[in-house]
Scaffold this active site. Structure first.
Site, PDB file in Angstrom:
ATOM      1  N   CYS A   1      -4.529  -2.460   5.969  1.00 32.91           N
ATOM      2  CA  CYS A   1      -4.980  -0.870   5.670  1.00 32.91           C
ATOM      3  C   CYS A   1      -6.326  -1.172   4.616  1.00 32.91           C
ATOM      4  O   CYS A   1      -7.276  -0.167   5.119  1.00 32.91           O
ATOM      5  CB  CYS A   1      -3.962  -0.359   4.697  1.00 32.91           C
TER       6      CYS A   1
ATOM      7  N   CYS B   1       0.799  -1.194  -0.233  1.00 34.27           N
ATOM      8  CA  CYS B   1       0.169  -0.211   0.131  1.00 34.27           C
ATOM      9  C   CYS B   1       0.712   1.256  -0.115  1.00 34.27           C
ATOM     10  O   CYS B   1       0.761   2.219  -0.685  1.00 34.27           O
ATOM     11  CB  CYS B   1      -0.946   0.090   1.048  1.00 34.27           C
TER      12      CYS B   1
END
Length: 351
Positions: free
Chosen positions: A194, A99
C-alpha cells in the site's frame, strides 16, 4: 447517515463512494496522504499525484466534498519503521495488514469527528452484526476477497467499518463505473504494498537497508554458490531472481547474523513446514475452539487446510494438513470458518 469514505483514485473506492451518495447518505471523501509518497520520489514519478487527480475528478463528478488528510507521521511510526525492523531481523511482515489496523481504521478513526458514524472503503469484504457481535465475512468475489488484510480489526473497528462493494463481483464494480462514467472506470487495479504504490519493495529496502554482499550457500553441502547483496532482498521459498545456474534453486533459510542465504534444489512440498506458532493474536469476535479450519498464510484466492490447537502456555498453534515451503516468521496466519474470517496471529516460529 454521515459517512467518511476513504478514496484512493481506483475504481473500487470510486464505486463505493458513488453507491453511498446514490443511497442518500451524507458522505465526505477523504484521501489519505502518507509519508513515503514524498520520501520515494527519487525512484520515479510520484504515484500519489496521479491518484489525487482521479480522486478530485471523481468527487467533482459526484458532487461530494473532498478532504486531503495527512497521516504521514503516524504511517512512518506504526507501519514503515516496523516493516524495516522486521525485515532487518529476517522476518516477513505484512505492512498492508498494519495499514488497515493502525491507519485506515486506527489513526484515521481517532482524527475524524465522532459525527461520522461509519468509515467506508473499497475493500472486498463484508461486515455482519449478529447477537451484538460484528463478524467479518468474505466478499462475494472470492478472487478479490480482502478479508486477509482486515483480519486484525477489533470489534470496535468493525462496528464502524462499511464495505459498500463487498457484495459485488469485480466485473459488476467495473460495470457500475462504466455506467456512471466515473474517471477511474478503466484504471488498472493497484498492485503491491500500500505505501509503495508503483515503487518496487526491493527499491524501498535498498533505500532504507542499503546493500551488503553476502554468500549464497547450498544447504546440503555448505558450498558457496554465489553472492547476493543482502539477505533482506529474499523470502523463504523464493525461486525467481536468485541468479544461479543449474537450478531450479529455492531459498530455504536466511541467516541475518551472517548475512547468508541458503538454497536447495530439493525444496519440494515435503521439505516444507506445517506447524505454526502464533503470537499477537486477534480473534473475531472471540477466540475460536480448537478444530479444523481453512487457513491463509498469504493473500490468495486459495486456502490451506489445518487444525487449530492451543499450547500449554495458551498460545495458538496451527497444524497444516500439508507442508508449506514458503513459511516464514513474521507472516500472518488467518483462519476461516466457512465464509467467516476468524482472525489469527503472527507466526513467531514454524517447523
Amino acid at each position: 447517515m454521515k459517512i467518511a469514505c476513504l478514496v484512493s483514485g481506483g475504481v473500487d473506492s470510486s464505486v463505493a463512494l458513488s453507491l453511498l451518495r446514490d443511497a442518500g447518505h451524507d458522505v465526505t471523501a477523504f484521501y489519505l496522504k502518507i509519508w513515503l509518497e514524498d520520501e520515494l520520489k527519487h525512484l520515479g514519478d510520484c504515484a500519489w499525484e496521479e491518484d489525487l487527480l482521479f480522486v478530485e475528478e471523481t468527487c467533482k463528478k459526484l458532487n461530494v466534498p473532498l478532504t486531503v488528510f495527512s497521516l504521514q507521521q503516524e504511517y512512518w511510526r506504526s507501519v514503515v519503521q516496523e516493516t524495516i525492523a522486521e525485515v532487518r531481523e529476517g522476518r516477513t511482515p505484512n505492512p498492508d495488514i498494519w495499514c488497515n489496523e493502525r491507519i485506515k481504521f486506527g489513526a484515521f478513526y481517532e482524527k475524524i469527528p465522532d459525527e461520522f458514524e461509519k468509515v467506508a472503503t473499497g475493500h472486498y469484504a463484508q461486515v455482519e452484526e449478529k447477537n451484538g457481535q460484528f463478524l467479518l465475512k468474505t466478499s462475494a468475489d472470492a478472487k478479490k476477497d480482502q478479508t486477509y488484510f482486515l483480519s486484525r480489526l477489533s470489534q470496535r473497528q468493525l462496528s464502524r467499518a462499511w464495505f459498500p462493494i463487498g457484495h459485488l463481483q469485480k466485473q459488476e464494480v467495473r460495470h457500475i463505473a462504466e455506467k456512471k462514467k466515473l474517471p477511474s472506470q478503466n484504471r488498472p487495479d493497484s498492485q503491491g504494498i500500500c505505501f509503495l504504490g508503483k515503487f518496487k519493495f526491493s527499491d524501498f529496502l535498498k533505500t532504507h537497508l542499503g546493500e551488503e554482499e553476502g554468500n549464497i550457500l547450498e544447504r546440503e553441502t555448505g558450498n558457496i554458490l554465489g553472492k547476493h547483496q543482502g539477505f533482506w532482498f529474499y523470502t523463504h521459498g523464493q525461486r525467481q531472481g536468485i541468479g544461479l545456474s543449474g537450478g531450479p534453486w529455492f531459498v530455504v533459510e536466511k541467516r541475518p547474523k551472517t548475512n547468508e542465504i541458503l538454497v536447495s534444489k530439493n525444496a519440494t512440498e515435503k521439505s516444507g513446514k506445517n506447524t505454526l506458532f502464533l503470537t499477537s493474536e486477534n480473534w473475531i469476535p472471540v477466540c475460536p475452539t480448537a478444530k479444523n479450519y481453512r487457513v491463509k498464510i498469504r493473500h490468495s484466492e486459495s486456502f490451506e487446510e489445518g487444525a487449530l490447537a492451543f499450547g500449554n502456555n495458551g498460545g495458538a498453534v496451527v497444524h497444516l494438513n500439508k507442508p508449506d515451503r514458503g513459511l516464514s516468521p513474521g507472516q500472518t496466519a488467518v483462519l476461516y470458518d466457512n465464509e467467516y474470517c476468524l482472525g489469527g496471529g503472527i507466526i513467531s516460529d514454524c517447523k
